[in-house]
Scaffold this motif. Structure first.
Motif, PDB file in Angstrom:
ATOM      1  N   GLN A 181       0.843  -1.189   0.000  1.00  0.00           N
ATOM      2  CA  GLN A 181       0.000   0.000   0.000  1.00  0.00           C
ATOM      3  C   GLN A 181       0.888   1.251   0.000  1.00  0.00           C
ATOM      4  N   PRO A 182       0.435   2.342  -0.626  1.00  0.00           N
ATOM      5  CA  PRO A 182       1.249   3.567  -0.676  1.00  0.00           C
ATOM      6  C   PRO A 182       1.132   4.382   0.613  1.00  0.00           C
ATOM      7  N   PHE A 183       1.698   3.849   1.685  1.00  0.00           N
ATOM      8  CA  PHE A 183       1.651   4.546   2.974  1.00  0.00           C
ATOM      9  C   PHE A 183       2.710   5.652   2.985  1.00  0.00           C
ATOM     10  N   GLN A 184       2.308   6.872   2.702  1.00  0.00           N
ATOM     11  CA  GLN A 184       3.269   7.967   2.585  1.00  0.00           C
ATOM     12  C   GLN A 184       3.890   8.343   3.923  1.00  0.00           C
ATOM     13  N   ASN A 185       3.096   8.377   4.978  1.00  0.00           N
ATOM     14  CA  ASN A 185       3.634   8.732   6.292  1.00  0.00           C
ATOM     15  C   ASN A 185       4.590   7.650   6.792  1.00  0.00           C
ATOM     16  N   LEU A 186       4.226   6.394   6.565  1.00  0.00           N
ATOM     17  CA  LEU A 186       5.083   5.292   6.988  1.00  0.00           C
ATOM     18  C   LEU A 186       6.404   5.317   6.225  1.00  0.00           C
ATOM     19  N   ARG A 187       6.350   5.593   4.930  1.00  0.00           N
ATOM     20  CA  ARG A 187       7.570   5.669   4.127  1.00  0.00           C
ATOM     21  C   ARG A 187       8.473   6.807   4.619  1.00  0.00           C
ATOM     22  N   ALA A 188       7.898   7.973   4.881  1.00  0.00           N
ATOM     23  CA  ALA A 188       8.695   9.102   5.377  1.00  0.00           C
ATOM     24  C   ALA A 188       9.297   8.783   6.744  1.00  0.00           C
ATOM     25  N   TYR A 189       8.533   8.105   7.581  1.00  0.00           N
ATOM     26  CA  TYR A 189       9.021   7.657   8.898  1.00  0.00           C
ATOM     27  C   TYR A 189      10.186   6.688   8.732  1.00  0.00           C
ATOM     28  N   TYR A 190      10.027   5.722   7.831  1.00  0.00           N
ATOM     29  CA  TYR A 190      11.108   4.776   7.575  1.00  0.00           C
ATOM     30  C   TYR A 190      12.376   5.505   7.121  1.00  0.00           C
ATOM     31  N   GLU A 191      12.224   6.486   6.271  1.00  0.00           N
ATOM     32  CA  GLU A 191      13.394   7.223   5.796  1.00  0.00           C
ATOM     33  C   GLU A 191      14.064   7.993   6.928  1.00  0.00           C
ATOM     34  N   ARG A 192      13.283   8.484   7.884  1.00  0.00           N
ATOM     35  CA  ARG A 192      13.882   9.132   9.058  1.00  0.00           C
ATOM     36  C   ARG A 192      14.666   8.121   9.874  1.00  0.00           C
ATOM     37  N   LEU A 193      14.088   6.934  10.058  1.00  0.00           N
ATOM     38  CA  LEU A 193      14.801   5.902  10.810  1.00  0.00           C
ATOM     39  C   LEU A 193      16.060   5.454  10.079  1.00  0.00           C
ATOM     40  N   ALA A 194      15.951   5.322   8.757  1.00  0.00           N
ATOM     41  CA  ALA A 194      17.075   4.822   7.966  1.00  0.00           C
ATOM     42  C   ALA A 194      18.240   5.794   7.925  1.00  0.00           C
ATOM     43  N   SER A 195      18.024   7.037   8.329  1.00  0.00           N
ATOM     44  CA  SER A 195      19.117   8.013   8.381  1.00  0.00           C
ATOM     45  C   SER A 195      19.914   7.912   9.676  1.00  0.00           C
ATOM     46  N   ARG A 196      19.430   7.112  10.626  1.00  0.00           N
ATOM     47  CA  ARG A 196      20.109   6.988  11.917  1.00  0.00           C
ATOM     48  C   ARG A 196      21.266   5.999  11.782  1.00  0.00           C
ATOM     49  N   PRO A 197      22.464   6.368  12.239  1.00  0.00           N
ATOM     50  CA  PRO A 197      23.628   5.483  12.076  1.00  0.00           C
ATOM     51  C   PRO A 197      23.435   4.085  12.661  1.00  0.00           C
ATOM     52  N   ALA A 198      22.797   3.979  13.816  1.00  0.00           N
ATOM     53  CA  ALA A 198      22.618   2.664  14.435  1.00  0.00           C
ATOM     54  C   ALA A 198      21.666   1.793  13.619  1.00  0.00           C
ATOM     55  N   PHE A 199      20.675   2.408  12.980  1.00  0.00           N
ATOM     56  CA  PHE A 199      19.769   1.665  12.105  1.00  0.00           C
ATOM     57  C   PHE A 199      20.534   1.157  10.890  1.00  0.00           C
ATOM     58  N   GLN A 200      21.347   2.014  10.305  1.00  0.00           N
ATOM     59  CA  GLN A 200      22.131   1.621   9.136  1.00  0.00           C
ATOM     60  C   GLN A 200      23.068   0.467   9.460  1.00  0.00           C
TER      61      GLN A 200
END
Length: 212
Positions: A181-200
């Motif tokens: 599904q095109p969850f825009q808020n979830l995608r933007a949230y994921y991108e915020r998480l993916a910018s965190r060094p520990a997540f990477q």
């Protein structure tokens, strides 16, 4: 010093390691489970009679198992006020979203979707079951989508333990070959998480060794 037993490709181990990374705690980790084996030894049985990963030992304290309990232990001992509030009502808010994410999202994704798509040979894949599992999963993700339309993170506007429990499955959710599904808020949230060094470091990890 923290000692962790569990392979880095385990989603539950990834949740734990991400938490450790966010807190910048010193650790050693031993690859155990799946192709690395080791859970059938007497040594590991003494650590965790369930023979599952992860297991955490903090110094000379008794070993801990069950990911949610381990995460709450770390949050209580080492977490910041935003990550795990001391106020009972604020803590309950973080805790309810963390439990919701574990029970309604992580458990609905790992075996019903990820195992059917990645850990099952393509010739044996039940596409109808995958579609049904995705529909079940995304009914819960819609709740997150609406919540994330109001807040930057799952339990509010600050990163917390709840984000560990939801966020650690999102790399695989967005990476595997399924119709989403095109969850825009979830995608933007994921991108915020993916910018965190520990997540990477601890979550954006290849799962090729798990493929059927």
């Amino acid at each position: 010093m923290l000692t962790v037993w569990g392979r880095k490709t385990s989603s539950n181990v990834q949740a734990l390691m991400w938490c450790i990374g966010e807190m910048q705690l010193p650790y050693v980790r031993h690859d155990v489970g799946h192709k690395y084996k080791g859970t059938d030894t007497d040594f590991f049985y003494a650590l965790n009679p369930n023979r599952t990963v992860p297991v955490l030992q903090d110094g000379s304290a008794p070993p801990l198992w069950e990911t949610g309990a381990i995460l709450r232990y770390l949050a209580n001992r080492y977490g910041s006020e935003d990550f795990w509030p001391q106020d009972a009502e604020k803590k309950a808010n973080v805790d309810r979203w963390a439990e919701w994410a574990k029970i309604n999202v992580a458990m609905a994704f790992t075996a019903p979707v990820f195992w059917r798509v990645v850990r099952t040979p393509e010739s044996e894949r039940d596409e109808k079951a995958v579609r049904q599992a995705m529909a079940n999963l995304e009914r819960s993700l819609l709740i997150a989508e609406l919540q994330l339309g109001k807040h930057r993170f799952l339990a509010g506007d600050e990163f917390s333990l709840a984000d560990i429990q939801l966020g650690h499955i999102l790399y695989r959710y967005f990476d595997i070959n399924v119709v989403r599904q095109p969850f825009q808020n979830l995608r933007a949230y994921y991108e915020r998480l993916a910018s965190r060094p520990a997540f990477q470091e601890h979550v954006i990890v290849s799962y090729e060794e798990l493929r059927a």
